[in-house]
Design a protein around this motif. Structure first.
Motif, short mmCIF file in Angstrom:
data_model
loop_
_atom_site.label_atom_id
_atom_site.label_comp_id
_atom_site.label_asym_id
_atom_site.label_seq_id
_atom_site.Cartn_x
_atom_site.Cartn_y
_atom_site.Cartn_z
N ASP A 66 -18.25 5.48 -4.58
CA ASP A 66 -18.67 4.24 -5.22
C ASP A 66 -19.86 3.59 -4.53
OD1 ASP A 66 -16.49 4.61 -6.89
OD2 ASP A 66 -15.16 3.39 -5.65
N ASN A 67 -20.21 4.08 -3.33
CA ASN A 67 -21.36 3.56 -2.59
C ASN A 67 -21.25 2.05 -2.37
OD1 ASN A 67 -23.68 4.17 -1.18
ND2 ASN A 67 -25.05 3.83 -2.91
N CYS A 68 -20.06 1.62 -1.96
CA CYS A 68 -19.80 0.18 -1.84
C CYS A 68 -20.57 -0.47 -0.70
CB CYS A 68 -18.30 -0.07 -1.67
SG CYS A 68 -17.62 0.47 -0.08
N LEU A 69 -21.13 0.34 0.21
CA LEU A 69 -21.93 -0.22 1.30
C LEU A 69 -23.41 0.12 1.14
CD1 LEU A 69 -19.60 0.36 4.40
CD2 LEU A 69 -19.93 -1.74 3.05
N ALA A 70 -23.85 0.24 -0.10
CA ALA A 70 -25.28 0.43 -0.35
C ALA A 70 -26.05 -0.76 0.21
CB ALA A 70 -25.54 0.58 -1.84
N ASP A 71 -25.43 -1.94 0.18
CA ASP A 71 -25.95 -3.15 0.79
C ASP A 71 -24.73 -3.99 1.17
OD1 ASP A 71 -25.06 -4.42 -1.62
OD2 ASP A 71 -26.99 -3.96 -2.55
N ASN A 72 -24.95 -5.22 1.58
CA ASN A 72 -23.81 -6.02 2.05
C ASN A 72 -23.22 -6.95 0.99
OD1 ASN A 72 -25.65 -8.12 1.86
ND2 ASN A 72 -25.92 -8.36 4.07
N LYS A 73 -23.56 -6.71 -0.27
CA LYS A 73 -23.13 -7.63 -1.33
C LYS A 73 -21.62 -7.67 -1.53
CE LYS A 73 -27.48 -7.47 -3.93
NZ LYS A 73 -28.14 -7.09 -5.22
N GLN A 74 -20.92 -6.58 -1.18
CA GLN A 74 -19.47 -6.57 -1.36
C GLN A 74 -18.72 -7.07 -0.13
OE1 GLN A 74 -17.47 -3.47 -3.50
NE2 GLN A 74 -19.37 -2.58 -4.23
N LEU A 75 -19.44 -7.50 0.88
CA LEU A 75 -18.83 -8.04 2.09
C LEU A 75 -18.81 -9.56 2.02
CD1 LEU A 75 -20.51 -5.73 4.75
CD2 LEU A 75 -18.26 -5.46 3.68
N SER A 76 -17.63 -10.14 2.21
CA SER A 76 -17.47 -11.59 2.04
C SER A 76 -17.06 -12.23 3.37
CB SER A 76 -16.38 -11.85 0.98
OG SER A 76 -16.25 -13.23 0.71
N PRO A 77 -17.60 -13.41 3.71
CA PRO A 77 -17.25 -14.06 4.97
C PRO A 77 -15.76 -14.34 5.06
CG PRO A 77 -19.09 -15.19 3.90
CD PRO A 77 -18.57 -14.20 2.92
N LEU A 78 -15.18 -14.12 6.24
CA LEU A 78 -13.77 -14.37 6.46
C LEU A 78 -13.59 -15.04 7.82
CD1 LEU A 78 -10.85 -13.81 5.31
CD2 LEU A 78 -10.81 -11.86 6.88
N PRO A 79 -13.25 -16.34 7.85
CA PRO A 79 -12.99 -17.01 9.13
C PRO A 79 -11.74 -16.40 9.79
CG PRO A 79 -13.30 -18.60 7.33
CD PRO A 79 -13.11 -17.25 6.71
N TYR B 271 -3.51 5.70 4.23
CA TYR B 271 -3.86 5.44 2.83
C TYR B 271 -5.21 4.72 2.75
CZ TYR B 271 -3.63 3.65 -1.95
OH TYR B 271 -3.91 3.34 -3.25
N LEU B 272 -5.39 3.70 3.57
CA LEU B 272 -6.62 2.92 3.52
C LEU B 272 -7.83 3.72 3.99
CD1 LEU B 272 -5.31 -0.52 4.80
CD2 LEU B 272 -6.14 0.01 2.49
N ASP B 273 -7.62 4.59 4.95
CA ASP B 273 -8.72 5.43 5.42
C ASP B 273 -9.25 6.30 4.28
OD1 ASP B 273 -10.53 6.62 7.20
OD2 ASP B 273 -9.10 8.18 7.77
N GLN B 274 -8.36 6.89 3.50
CA GLN B 274 -8.78 7.71 2.37
C GLN B 274 -9.44 6.85 1.30
OE1 GLN B 274 -8.77 11.04 2.05
NE2 GLN B 274 -9.72 10.85 0.03
N ALA B 275 -8.86 5.67 1.04
CA ALA B 275 -9.42 4.78 0.02
C ALA B 275 -10.82 4.32 0.40
CB ALA B 275 -8.50 3.58 -0.18
N LEU B 276 -11.00 3.95 1.66
CA LEU B 276 -12.32 3.51 2.13
C LEU B 276 -13.34 4.65 2.05
CD1 LEU B 276 -11.56 1.33 5.28
CD2 LEU B 276 -12.78 0.60 3.23
N TYR B 277 -12.91 5.81 2.47
CA TYR B 277 -13.78 6.99 2.42
C TYR B 277 -14.33 7.19 1.01
CZ TYR B 277 -15.19 11.91 2.79
OH TYR B 277 -15.90 13.09 2.76
N GLU B 278 -13.45 7.09 0.02
CA GLU B 278 -13.87 7.30 -1.37
C GLU B 278 -14.75 6.15 -1.86
OE1 GLU B 278 -10.30 7.95 -3.58
OE2 GLU B 278 -9.79 9.80 -2.51
N MET B 279 -14.43 4.92 -1.45
CA MET B 279 -15.23 3.77 -1.88
C MET B 279 -16.66 3.87 -1.36
SD MET B 279 -12.50 0.63 -1.40
CE MET B 279 -13.77 -0.64 -1.62
N ILE B 280 -16.81 4.36 -0.13
CA ILE B 280 -18.14 4.47 0.47
C ILE B 280 -18.88 5.70 -0.06
CG2 ILE B 280 -19.42 4.79 2.63
CD1 ILE B 280 -17.08 3.26 4.01
N LYS B 281 -18.18 6.83 -0.13
CA LYS B 281 -18.82 8.09 -0.52
C LYS B 281 -19.10 8.16 -2.02
CE LYS B 281 -18.37 13.12 0.02
NZ LYS B 281 -19.54 13.27 0.91
#
Length: 270
Positions: free
Chosen positions: A226-239, A214-224
């Motif tokens: 929604d272009n969620c990795l156009a830059d790193n703004k949607q990536l948040s630090p996680l200890p 499920y997540l593989d398909q969701a990620l594929y759509e988010m990147i393709k």
């Protein structure tokens, strides 16, 4: 000329923490008595790259790179250069097995970016692709509060006060194979990059393999799409050592008092 990397000793004891639970459940990697070979992945692998070629793991030493970059070799041949007895490439293989569509799309995006801008100029998009590929953690959430808390660095709220909700309304899935490599020798300061994926509640009731699908398909759509990795703004630090179940010492609430690691959110002036 490639630098020789000496083989490491196979130490399944390095895979005992909760951070490796998914790999141990799906691949029984902690039961291996010796290093898996590149061919070992074949029964688990069902990936086709965006050039419509089946993905295969090939001993790095047997691949003629020529003047091609790593990602170009994968796109043009379907062959993933895989160093033997190497943690980094071993974990990279698992991610191809677990997120085949997303990995293929990221590979294609690299190749497209290189074709347009060349190898010397790294764009924000390519930097974000690399950062997620190496250090990404997918946080599947069914409630927005998790994104608010974690993006705002409310670590004790998310990791301690609501610890019992992990696995019910939030579940972490490692994507970055460099994270896995570093977690074989965990250290204070180890931090990944979280990408939040909203999911329906029932996802947490499915078996682990179905969750990854499920997540593989969701990620594929988010990147393709929604272009969620156009830059790193949607990536948040996680200890990473703060994630419940991923590190033995975090069972003690005092572990989270280290503000050099669990840093408060930096406030910007208006």
């Amino acid at each position: 000329m490639k630098r020789f990397t000496p083989p490491e000793q196979w130490q399944p004891s390095s895979l005992q923490s909760g951070a490796f639970l998914h790999l141990n459940t799906l691949f029984k990697i902690d039961e291996q008595i010796s290093w898996p070979t590149p061919q070992w992945f074949a029964p688990y692998l069902n990936a086709i790259n965006e050039n419509n070629l089946p993905i295969r793991f090939i001993d790095d030493a047997k691949i003629d790179f020529g003047d091609r970059y790593y990602e170009q070799v994968i796109f043009e041949t379907g062959e993933v250069p895989t160093r033997t007895e190497n943690w980094h490439d071993l974990f990279g293989g698992f991610i191809w097995c677990l997120f085949p569509k997303t990995k293929a799309l990221i590979n294609q995006r690299h190749v497209q970016d290189i074709a347009e801008y060349g190898l010397q100029q790294r764009t924000k998009h390519r930097n974000a692709l690399t950062l997620f590929d190496e250090c990404g953690v997918v946080l599947a959430i069914s409630e927005n509060k998790w994104k608010q808390w974690l993006c705002d660095h409310q670590w004790k709220t998310a990791f301690v006060e609501h610890k019992n909700e992990w696995g019910k309304t939030i579940q972490p899935f490692m994507f970055g194979h460099a994270n896995y490599e570093m977690l074989t020798k965990p250290y204070i300061g180890l931090t990944g990059k979280a990408l939040f994926v909203f999911v329906p509640d029932e996802i947490f009731c499915k078996d682990l393999a179905a969750q990854y699908q499920y997540l593989d398909q969701a990620l594929y759509e988010m990147i393709k799409i929604d272009n969620c990795l156009a830059d790193n703004k949607q990536l948040s630090p996680l200890p990473l050592l703060g994630v419940p179940g991923w590190h033995d010492e975090n069972t003690d609430e005092a572990f989270y008092n280290n503000t050099d690691y669990f840093r408060p959110k930096r406030r910007t002036r208006a």
